[in-house]
Structure formats: C-alpha cells, structure tokens
Scaffold this active site. Structure first.
Site, PDB file in Angstrom:
ATOM      1  N   ASP A 196      -1.953  -0.369   5.724  1.00  0.00           N
ATOM      2  CA  ASP A 196      -2.317   0.213   7.022  1.00  0.00           C
ATOM      3  C   ASP A 196      -3.795   0.543   7.164  1.00  0.00           C
ATOM      4  O   ASP A 196      -4.241   0.932   8.233  1.00  0.00           O
ATOM      5  CB  ASP A 196      -1.538   1.524   7.229  1.00  0.00           C
ATOM      6  CG  ASP A 196      -2.086   2.632   6.357  1.00  0.00           C
ATOM      7  OD1 ASP A 196      -2.288   2.395   5.150  1.00  0.00           O
ATOM      8  OD2 ASP A 196      -2.363   3.731   6.889  1.00  0.00           O
ATOM      9  N   ASP A 221       0.870  -1.175   0.000  1.00  0.00           N
ATOM     10  CA  ASP A 221       0.000   0.000   0.000  1.00  0.00           C
ATOM     11  C   ASP A 221       0.918   1.240   0.000  1.00  0.00           C
ATOM     12  O   ASP A 221       2.124   1.121   0.293  1.00  0.00           O
ATOM     13  CB  ASP A 221      -0.852  -0.077   1.276  1.00  0.00           C
ATOM     14  CG  ASP A 221      -1.576   1.205   1.588  1.00  0.00           C
ATOM     15  OD1 ASP A 221      -2.287   1.707   0.709  1.00  0.00           O
ATOM     16  OD2 ASP A 221      -1.414   1.712   2.714  1.00  0.00           O
ATOM     17  N   ASP A 277      -0.019   5.167   1.061  1.00  0.00           N
ATOM     18  CA  ASP A 277      -0.145   6.117   2.177  1.00  0.00           C
ATOM     19  C   ASP A 277      -0.193   5.402   3.518  1.00  0.00           C
ATOM     20  O   ASP A 277      -0.992   4.489   3.725  1.00  0.00           O
ATOM     21  CB  ASP A 277      -1.429   6.953   2.011  1.00  0.00           C
ATOM     22  CG  ASP A 277      -1.290   7.974   0.899  1.00  0.00           C
ATOM     23  OD1 ASP A 277      -0.695   9.027   1.132  1.00  0.00           O
ATOM     24  OD2 ASP A 277      -1.765   7.696  -0.224  1.00  0.00           O
TER      25      ASP A 277
END
Ligand SMILES: O=P(O)(O)OC[C@H]1O[C@H](O[C@H]2O[C@H](CO)[C@@H](O)[C@H](O)[C@H]2O)[C@H](O)[C@@H](O)[C@@H]1O
Length: 390
Positions: A332, A125, A127
């Site tokens: 996240d 991922d 960000d």
C-alpha cells in the site's frame, strides 16, 4: 519450517553486492524481459519519480521536506477535497481510477488465467496491507481471519512478508513460521534455503523450505542507526519537555532504519518535527531520508529497497529465470512501489496496490483495503486447491 534467528549470515557487510558475494545464481542485475506474453497493463503508464540513492537528504533538497511530508501523508479532508475538485465525487474519481488499476478481485479470472501452468510467488507488505492503519504503530495487529488467510495461501505458494518494520516485530505480529520475512524494507531477510525450490521439487509450487539463511546487506550501519535513533528520541523528548507542540511524535527503531512518526502530531507542528530530523541527519551523511504514511524513514544510503529484496528472494529461490513463475506483490505504501516497478519492468508478475483512494502507482491491479486483500488471498488459495483436486 522454523524461523531460526541466529544462523550464519550469507553477507554481513555493505560491500558491493555482486553475484559471487551473494552466492545466488544470477546476481542482482536488472532482469531482461521474458519472451512471450506480457502481463496486461491497463491504461497509460504512470511514472513514479525514481528514488535517488546517492546522497543525503535527496528528497528534502529536491522537493522540499515539508512538501514531501504533506504529499506522502494527505489528511482525510485533503484527499476528499482534491477528489471532489477534480471529478465531482470521491466515488466517481475512484471508479475512473479503477479503469487504470482494476480491482484484483474483479479481475481474479484474468489473473488466474495468466497463472495457469505457472508457479506463483507471493509477496505481502504488512502495515496497511495485512493490518489496517492505526494511530499507534505498536497496536497494528492483524486479525485472526487475516492470519488464517495468509497461512492458507502460504500452504500453496512460497510467501514472504516484506515490511519496513523490524523483522522480529513483523514476525511477532504475523506469527506464522512457514513464511519468509524481510524486515527493515528488505535489509533484514530470513531465508531462503540453500537449495532452490526448482532443483529440489520441480513439480511443486512450494517445496524445499529447508535451512534458512540470514541476509543483512546493511549490517555495517547498525551502530550508526542505533546512535541516530537515540538522538531522534532524545531530541523529541527534549522538545516535548519545552513545548507541547510535538506531542504525539514517536521514534521507532526498525533495526536497519528508523521511523519518526508524526501521525499524532498537529499538522501545524509537522515542520518542527521535520526540521529536527533534518538537523540531526546533517550529521549522518551516510543516512538518507524517505517518506511513508505520516512517517519519516531514515535508512542507510545503500542501493537496497523492497524491489531489490524481491529480486534477491526470487533468485535465491531459483524462481527468477523461469518464465513459468508469476510473482504477485501486494502493498500500500510508497516503499512498495520499488517492488511494483521491478515486477513491471521485468514482466515477472504484477503489483497490487492497496488503496481506498486514487494514487499514482507502478502496480497493475488494486484492492481497496486489507479486507479485500484477505478476500483475494482466500480466493487464490481456493483456486489452487480446486485445480489441484482436478
Ligand atoms: O512496509 P510496511 O510493513 O508497510 O511498514 C511501513 C511502516 O509501517 C508502520 O507505520 C505505518 O503504520 C502505522 C500503524 O498502522 C501507522 O501508525 C503509521 O502512521 C504508518 O506510517 C511502522 O510503524 C513503520 O515503522 C513502518 O516503516
């Protein structure tokens, strides 16, 4: 490998995603569990409510939009208060949580033992995983050290970045050509090559990176997304003119989805932002809403998410039906849970959740923050290099 943005799409409409339309070997039906060893799971399984995909504003109706905004975006004070209330201190709560989601660094030997004799496919991922969360989404830069770590690891393993961002934007941030990129939560995928890795180069983890394809399962939604994005921007602009209340709210066009950010809006004004988004969405029954970190994400009502994107990439790479492949996905956010879930249920690999605080997850391991992600990636590349040298 060059990223070529204007290649002929494999699929450019939102017709049902069947095996024949995709042109991939085994369709997108759920994986069956492979025989043999299962990936270690620690502690009781924590169920994540299944995402609904059938109608408009599912999340809003089922849990209340304001509650959803708050629960997906806990403020620092709220997190600390909850942790202190339950277990005494945030550190103690984190340590307890680590029993269930062990650190991928502390468990590095366990992971590499499991990976022995297997090929690794890596999904990252952006960000909050490769770059730290910052107030201004346009300034979420990754460090040069992180870029070097990703570059290194991608020399050994097929590596994809899977982001909610517009694909071009995340490519601009990462700036590495030797990777696969899936933007708009997997609705805009560059890659993979037509020939599978396994067919071409059976002895290598990372070969066959030839001509790339573009896969956009929500292409028919583009005009609608553009229009909705324009309306969100207009409404927020008008609101800002009449009141300072929503100062800080911004709209980001992520091509196949739209992000309405409220990180910089006073918490008391979150309901105004949510209500406006809700009102506009009523006019778009083919768009739905999901929640990210201080962001409302508007996307088409197609049954496609980061989990489906991982499945698609693995299948297209010829890596999905092999028991000798270990897939690692690091992320996240709530949207990464779709990918964690796919890996958990198929027993094809493991999710690693990046979080500095305890959270429910379908991941197997955890890392505290992007600096630990960098350490993990570096260790993985070093491990591979050392076993190749033997
Ligand atoms: O899938 P991701 O790569 O994790 O993208 C998810 C969203 O990330 C960005 O927003 C988040 O990060 C921003 C910068 O740190 C932060 O300001 C924001 O509050 C976070 O929600 C991005 O701007 C969104 O468009 C993505 O959907």
């Amino acid at each position: 490998m060059e990223i070529k943005p204007n290649l002929t799409p494999v699929l450019t409409d939102a017709a049902p995603l069947t095996r024949s339309r995709l042109g991939v070997p085994s369709g997108l039906s759920p994986y069956s569990s492979p025989k043999g060893a299962t990936f270690p799971h620690h502690g009781p399984f924590l169920a994540i409510p299944r995402k609904k995909t059938g109608g408009i504003l599912d999340d809003f109706r089922s849990s209340g939009w304001l509650d959803a905004m708050k629960s997906s975006s806990p403020t620092h004070n709220k997190v600390s208060k909850d942790l202190n209330h339950g277990t005494g201190s945030p550190d103690a709560a984190y340590s307890t949580w680590l029993l269930k989601f062990p650190s991928a660094l502390a468990s590095f030997d366990q992971i590499t033992n499991y990976a022995k004799g297997k090929r690794i496919a890596l999904f990252l991922d952006y960000d909050g995983t490769l770059s730290p969360i910052v107030d201004n989404p346009d300034c979420a830069f990754m460090s040069d050290n992180m870029r070097a770590a990703v570059k290194k690891v991608a020399e050994y393993f097929p590596t994809a970045i899977i982001s909610g961002r517009k694909r071009d934007k995340v490519y601009e941030f990462v700036g590495l050509s030797d990777l696969y990129y899936a933007g708009s939560h997997g609705m805009d995928i560059i890659g993979p090559p037509r020939q599978s890795i396994s067919d071409d180069h059976p002895d290598s983890d990372k070969q066959g990176l030839g001509e790339l394809n573009l896969f956009q399962p929500a292409a028919e939604f583009l005009p609608m997304i553009d229009e909705a994005c324009f309306m969100f921007a207009q409404v927020l602009r008008l609101l800002k003119e009449c009141t300072k209340d929503v100062e800080g709210a911004t709209v980001e066009n992520n091509k196949f989805c739209v992000s309405v950010h409220y990180r910089n809006v006073d918490e008391e004004s979150w309901p105004i932002v949510g209500q406006r988004v809700y009102d506009i969405l009523k006019q778009y029954p083919r768009l739905r809403l999901t929640h990210g970190r201080m962001v409302l994400e508007i996307r088409p009502v197609i049954d496609w998410d980061k989990g489906k994107a991982v499945t698609f990439l693995l299948e297209s790479l010829g890596l999905s039906n092999n028991d000798d492949v270990l897939t690692i996905y690091i992320g996240d956010d709530k949207t990464d849970e779709d990918a964690f879930k796919v890996l958990r249920e198929s027993n094809k690999g493991c999710g690693i959740l990046v979080s500095p605080a305890p959270k429910e997850s379908n991941a197997v391991y955890s890392l505290r923050d992007p600096s630990e992600v960098m350490e993990f990636l570096t260790s993985l590349a070093e491990w591979k290099s050392s076993i190749q040298a033997c």
